[in-house]
Design a protein around this motif. Structure first.
Motif, PDB file in Angstrom:
ATOM      1  N   THR B 308       0.878  -1.280  -0.085  1.00 40.53           N
ATOM      2  CA  THR B 308       0.074   0.127   0.091  1.00 40.53           C
ATOM      3  C   THR B 308       0.727   1.189  -0.141  1.00 40.53           C
ATOM      4  O   THR B 308       0.382   2.159  -0.495  1.00 40.53           O
ATOM      5  CB  THR B 308      -0.809  -0.026   1.151  1.00 40.53           C
ATOM      6  OG1 THR B 308      -0.267   0.021   2.411  1.00 40.53           O
ATOM      7  CG2 THR B 308      -1.808  -0.948   1.252  1.00 40.53           C
ATOM      8  N   GLY B 310       4.088   1.216  -1.406  1.00 43.15           N
ATOM      9  CA  GLY B 310       5.100   1.361  -2.253  1.00 43.15           C
ATOM     10  C   GLY B 310       4.234   1.651  -3.949  1.00 43.15           C
ATOM     11  O   GLY B 310       4.677   2.163  -4.683  1.00 43.15           O
ATOM     12  N   PHE B 311       2.864   1.002  -3.680  1.00 40.66           N
ATOM     13  CA  PHE B 311       2.234   1.033  -5.059  1.00 40.66           C
ATOM     14  C   PHE B 311       2.075   2.361  -5.567  1.00 40.66           C
ATOM     15  O   PHE B 311       2.339   2.838  -6.529  1.00 40.66           O
ATOM     16  CB  PHE B 311       0.840   0.376  -4.832  1.00 40.66           C
ATOM     17  CG  PHE B 311      -0.148   0.295  -5.966  1.00 40.66           C
ATOM     18  CD1 PHE B 311       0.141  -0.456  -7.197  1.00 40.66           C
ATOM     19  CD2 PHE B 311      -1.248   1.122  -6.047  1.00 40.66           C
ATOM     20  CE1 PHE B 311      -0.606  -0.450  -8.127  1.00 40.66           C
ATOM     21  CE2 PHE B 311      -1.902   1.219  -7.216  1.00 40.66           C
ATOM     22  CZ  PHE B 311      -1.725   0.564  -8.269  1.00 40.66           C
ATOM     23  N   PRO B 312       1.449   3.439  -4.579  1.00 47.69           N
ATOM     24  CA  PRO B 312       1.484   4.689  -5.123  1.00 47.69           C
ATOM     25  C   PRO B 312       2.681   5.374  -5.605  1.00 47.69           C
ATOM     26  O   PRO B 312       2.742   6.177  -6.657  1.00 47.69           O
ATOM     27  CB  PRO B 312       0.583   5.568  -3.886  1.00 47.69           C
ATOM     28  CG  PRO B 312       0.175   4.371  -3.164  1.00 47.69           C
ATOM     29  CD  PRO B 312       1.070   3.161  -3.089  1.00 47.69           C
ATOM     30  N   ILE B 313       3.806   5.243  -4.883  1.00 48.32           N
ATOM     31  CA  ILE B 313       5.114   5.959  -5.213  1.00 48.32           C
ATOM     32  C   ILE B 313       5.568   5.190  -6.684  1.00 48.32           C
ATOM     33  O   ILE B 313       6.009   5.970  -7.363  1.00 48.32           O
ATOM     34  CB  ILE B 313       6.215   5.633  -4.166  1.00 48.32           C
ATOM     35  CG1 ILE B 313       5.698   6.041  -2.904  1.00 48.32           C
ATOM     36  CG2 ILE B 313       7.541   6.066  -4.471  1.00 48.32           C
ATOM     37  CD1 ILE B 313       6.743   5.760  -1.618  1.00 48.32           C
TER      38      ILE B 313
END
Ligand code: HEM
Lengths: 546, 396
Positions: B308, B310-313
């Motif tokens: 959660t 790492g995914f947006p980054i």
């Protein structure tokens, strides 16, 4: 419609799993969220009534249920993922290397990869990302996004709005975080409320029943990010129309001015000069690397002047050009004018601009020039009359000479990249020409009996700069979609919706809590809140899969 | 000492510090059985040394930047080293959220393998080509690396979950699958060992081969088991190749890369075989007791939480910043270049991971497998796509 009245008095819509107000499981509907088989309640949509789970009879219902299913959504994503992978197995048509033996896809894939390559080509995988079925797959993901979001958003919104601090016991003891304490003082409860408030929980109370809640807005994260994705998909559709998107390529040689394609003849570009810089091989820092790799370019640049044609509306008139922009276009630094963007995208080194030939006697070992003439390769004349009485006639001109498959001379392009000529030379006072074929590294005497020989004496070259013109009016939509998507994921991922319920019971209380993610953080919040009180820490009951 | 040497030494120091920190993280497991406060102490020492190592590596990065005049993100060595640093950063971030030392026992050695792997590539300072010469290079690459570094932690937690939970009593499909994953880590080590050995021996053999319409010379730094397709050995007194690389292998230096893969597999397999002989059981089975004191729920939570975060980054760096740069450089923000497609595949994959977890309730073991596969895709994009499926982004 069969509304369901809960014992707490709240009237729920048909298909509700957990009463919107008090959370009591509604008998007969527990299979919908799978609560009948588990100890813990499924809290994902607060047990609200979703259309997809409630109405499943008519055709429309079935389509709606199909697309709102996350299972279907995941399948679509996985299919798109697998198709994307297959598309990188072999180069896509546009990436067939320039030095391949044949760039014709019908030949290339089979020649390079054998049987598998042939099948790859025949299935159309060499143009995977513009194939109709890949686009349909993306479209279906879009449809699924819209329907699943509509299906859940409204009921979830209502359920979160209506929820009451007072919750049914069954609701509480079927939460993942739960504890029961027999004996609790009023002061302890007061402290817990205070500490929760300090941790920025919003505390509401109803006859001693307490709900502490924070981060509810993060529940809307997925809906926001899906809206972003939908905007991106719509923008992709818009981009396929010519009004929104133009893509043209133009070659301009040093010193040339030419109309920019794709601008309806409104704009012209002059290439003042193309510059190719390379890194200094003596540069102390990069010496070692440059020795191995050879020269490395440091800059591609075209110094241009952009002109606007002021009399473009007069048909047939010679354009009157008015300079509007002087710019040095480089990699990563395009020129912009009136919504158009012009990018540096390629160059052609050493294109020939003119060639000078000399005529000498075939036997003359020193090849002393008797006469010479210069051919402008862009505007060759058909006949050159020379001072000493010679006459040279261009019989054939191949700007970009090669031998075609049948061994016949031809020109690959119209650009003078490898010029070759068939020249007929008339020595003074003769009417019988001596014919020779001449090009770079070639000089063939047609009959073998020529008295005079023609040879290349000198030539001039220039650079040609390749520039791409783009108009992309969809960028703003892609940007908007991407921004909304990012806001949505951050909202949903970096914040969490945490709730703590306190339910007085006899002299003690029930304590339960729920969060949509980061249980560790919620546990710490509760630990802090009940520190130094009698209240028992909640027990974490998670049902992990095998 | 000039900057380039200083930079190299700092990287070396970082590597040693990570090694020492790993030992201290190892001690946190042993301490578990004694007192609680001692565990705290070795944990604190370990994370302090980790941070020192990270600072040393940051020093490597900055001094190298100063030496070359551009951020060291321009070739395979520089990018992979940076990824290793981002992995350590990911670990430090997650450590301070959950304060669990044993995560370091797995995360740091894996990050070290990545850093060692990076230094097998040419390490000289190289100038930037015009496309890369923009600040979007650092914005894009560093964001992607940080995202991937955090997703790496999800992989580590997932792997630990599988090691802990999968039954090792008798041979099953599951523990064979797990063993396969561990075996692949051995292959990386095999690559590092064989490359280092022959580079110390200064091995060199030159081949000539035809690629399309060009004649190309290629230098083998490992003895040639597989020659380039239609290749001719030019160097004398070196091992004759056993066979030729098949013709469908594409791209620059396909034969040499294929040969390197063969060496990695041979060396890695020998190392793996020796390890199993010494341990007398599957590597997974040997690691399992280490994780006895670790709560499975916590591992499950970390592997999800890391996704959660790492995914947006990753989305921001790998898709959004990437598109902005591509728009500025080439006038098209998306071009279906293999590297771009694999970033999209990674993104699809983690989106599927999140949806499966949320709606299908894929927690625990299933989620662990997915976390491992997800990072596998990232490595595939880094290694196979960069070196084999060459496109615009090809570094090699
Ligand atoms: C590539 C496309 C997609 C992306 C990147 C995406 C992204 C996301 C993300 C990041 C979340 C939040 C997950 C979390 O908080 O752990 C989410 C939730 C969700 N997505 Fe998607 N999504 C995509 C496609 C779809 C599709 C096709 C569906 C259709 C069924 C769908 C349905 C949902 C649902 C139902 C949720 C959960 C909402 C909730 O439980 O609160 N998504 N999505």
């Amino acid at each position: 419609m069969n509304k369901i009245k809960c014992e707490c008095g709240h009237i729920n819509p048909e298909g509700t799993v957990l009463c919107e107000a008090c959370g009591k499981p509604i008998e007969g509907n527990q299979h919908i969220d799978g609560n009948d088989k588990k100890l813990l309640l499924n809290m994902r949509y607060e047990g609200s009534a979703r259309r997809s789970q409630t109405y499943r009879k008519s055709f429309v219902d079935k389509v709606w249920s199909f697309f709102s299913s996350v299972k279907v959504g995941v399948w679509l994503i996985v299919l798109a993922l697998v198709a994307s992978m297959i598309g990188t197995l072999f180069p896509q048509q546009q990436f067939i290397p320039p030095n391949a033996e044949s760039r014709d896809p019908a030949v290339y894939y089979e020649a390079q990869f054998g049987m598998v390559g042939k099948i790859y080509y025949q299935l159309g995988f060499h143009e995977m990302y513009s194939s109709w079925w890949y686009l349909i797959l993306l479209g279906l993901i879009g449809v699924s996004l819209v329907i699943c979001s509509l299906d859940r958003f409204v009921p979830l919104y209502k359920a979160l709005k209506i929820q009451k601090p007072r919750r049914h016991e069954t609701f509480l003891n079927r939460q993942r975080f739960f504890s029961e304490t027999e004996e609790v003082s009023k002061a302890d409860i007061g402290q817990v409320k205070e500490k929760l408030r300090k941790q920025r929980y919003k505390v509401t109370e109803q006859n001693g029943h307490i709900l502490a809640e924070k981060g509810r807005f993060s529940r809307w994260g997925p809906y926001v990010n899906h809206i972003g994705l939908i905007i991106i998909l719509l923008a992709a559709i818009l981009r396929s129309t010519p009004i929104m998107f133009t893509d043209e390529y133009v070659w301009v040689r040093d010193g040339e001015t030419t109309v920019i394609p794709g601008t309806k003849g409104d704009y012209y570009v002059e290439n003042k000069q193309f510059i190719l810089d390379t890194h200094d091989p003596e540069d102390e820092r990069f010496k070692d690397a440059l020795e191995i790799s050879g020269a490395v370019a440091s800059n591609f640049q075209t110094d241009v002047v952009i002109y606007k044609a002021t009399n473009n509306d007069v048909p047939g008139a010679k354009p009157e050009l008015e300079p509007i922009l002087t710019e040095s276009i480089q990699m990563n630094k395009p020129a912009k004018f009136n919504g158009y963007t012009l990018y540096q995208s390629g160059y052609q080194p050493n294109e020939f601009s003119s060639m000078t030939f000399k005529i000498h006697e075939t036997d003359d070992e020193d090849a002393t020039a008797i006469d010479s003439f210069t051919i402008n390769l862009f505007e060759p004349e058909s006949e050159y009359i020379l001072d000493n009485g010679f006459r040279a006639v261009i019989d054939q001109y191949y700007p970009d000479y090669y031998l075609d498959d049948d061994g016949i001379p031809a020109s690959e392009t119209n650009y003078p990249r490898n010029p070759a000529f068939v020249l007929a030379v008339y020595p003074p006072e003769t009417s019988l020409p001596e014919v020779s074929f001449i090009g770079i590294g070639r000089n063939i005497d047609a009959t073998g009996e020529n008295e005079y020989k023609v040879a290349i004496q000198d030539f001039e070259t220039h650079f040609v700069s390749g520039m791409t013109l783009r108009v992309d009016r969809t960028l703003i939509f892609f940007g908007l979609g991407a921004a909304i998507f990012m806001i949505g994921v951050i909202q949903g991922m970096y914040w969490q919706h945490r709730r703590v319920w306190i339910h007085p019971k006899n002299n003690g209380l029930l304590l339960a809590a729920h969060t949509n993610k980061n249980w560790f953080g919620l546990a710490r919040d509760i630990e802090k809140a009940i520190e130094k009180t009698n209240i028992k820490m909640v027990e974490a009951r998670q049902e992990l899969d095998k | 000492m000039d900057l380039v040497n200083l930079s190299g030494n700092l990287l070396y120091a970082a590597f040693i510090l990570y090694l020492i920190a790993t030992l201290f993280f190892g001690a946190t497991i042993r301490d578990k059985r004694s007192t609680k406060s001692k565990k705290g102490i070795s944990g604190n020492i370990a994370i302090t040394i980790t941070i020192l190592g990270f600072l040393a590596q940051l020093g490597y990065f900055i001094t190298r930047w100063m030496a070359s005049g551009h951020a060291p993100l321009g070739n395979m060595f520089e990018f992979v080293t940076f990824l290793g640093m981002a992995m350590v950063l990911g670990f430090i971030i997650i450590y301070f959220m959950y304060r669990i030392g044993f995560l370091g026992l797995f995360a740091l050695p894996l990050a070290m393998i990545i850093i060692a792997y990076a230094s097998m590539f040419p390490t000289q300072l190289a100038p930037l080509v015009p496309t890369l010469n923009t600040s979007w290079l650092y914005i894009h690459v560093s964001t992607v690396a940080v995202g991937q570094g955090i997703l790496f932690i999800s992989f580590v937690a997932g792997l630990m979950y599988l090691i802990k939970k999968i039954d090792q009593k008798k041979r099953t499909k599951k523990n064979i699958g797990l063993e396969l994953i561990l075996y692949m880590i051995f292959l990386f080590v095999g690559f590092i060992v064989s490359t280092t050995t022959f580079s110390i021996m200064d091995y060199d053999a030159t081949f000539e081969y035809q690629d399309g319409t060009q004649i190309i010379e290629t230098e083998y730094r490992l003895p040639a088991i597989a020659a380039p397709n239609n290749g001719v050995l030019l160097t004398e007194n070196v091992m004759e190749p056993w066979f030729e690389a098949p013709g469908w292998m594409q791209g620059a230096d396909a034969g040499r890369k294929f040969n390197t893969v063969i060496w990695s597999v041979i060396t890695g397999t020998i190392l793996y075989g020796l390890t199993v002989l010494i341990l007398r059981k599957r590597v997974g089975a040997a690691l399992q007791p280490l994780l006895r004191g670790v709560k499975a729920e916590l591992l499950d939570e970390i592997m999800y939480r890391a996704v959660t975060i790492g995914f947006p980054i990753f989305t921001l760096g790998g898709l959004i910043f990437a598109s902005i740069w591509a728009q500025i450089a080439w006038g098209r923000f998306w071009g279906w270049d293999p590297k771009e497609v694999w970033a999209l595949i990674t993104w699809f994959f983690y989106a599927a991971f999140l949806h499966l977890r949320l709606s299908r309730g894929w927690h625990g073991e299933k989620s662990g497998w997915l976390a491992v596969i997800g990072f596998g895709i990232i490595l595939f994009n880094l290694i196979v796509v960069n070196l084999v499926i060459a496109g615009l982004h090809s570094y090699a």
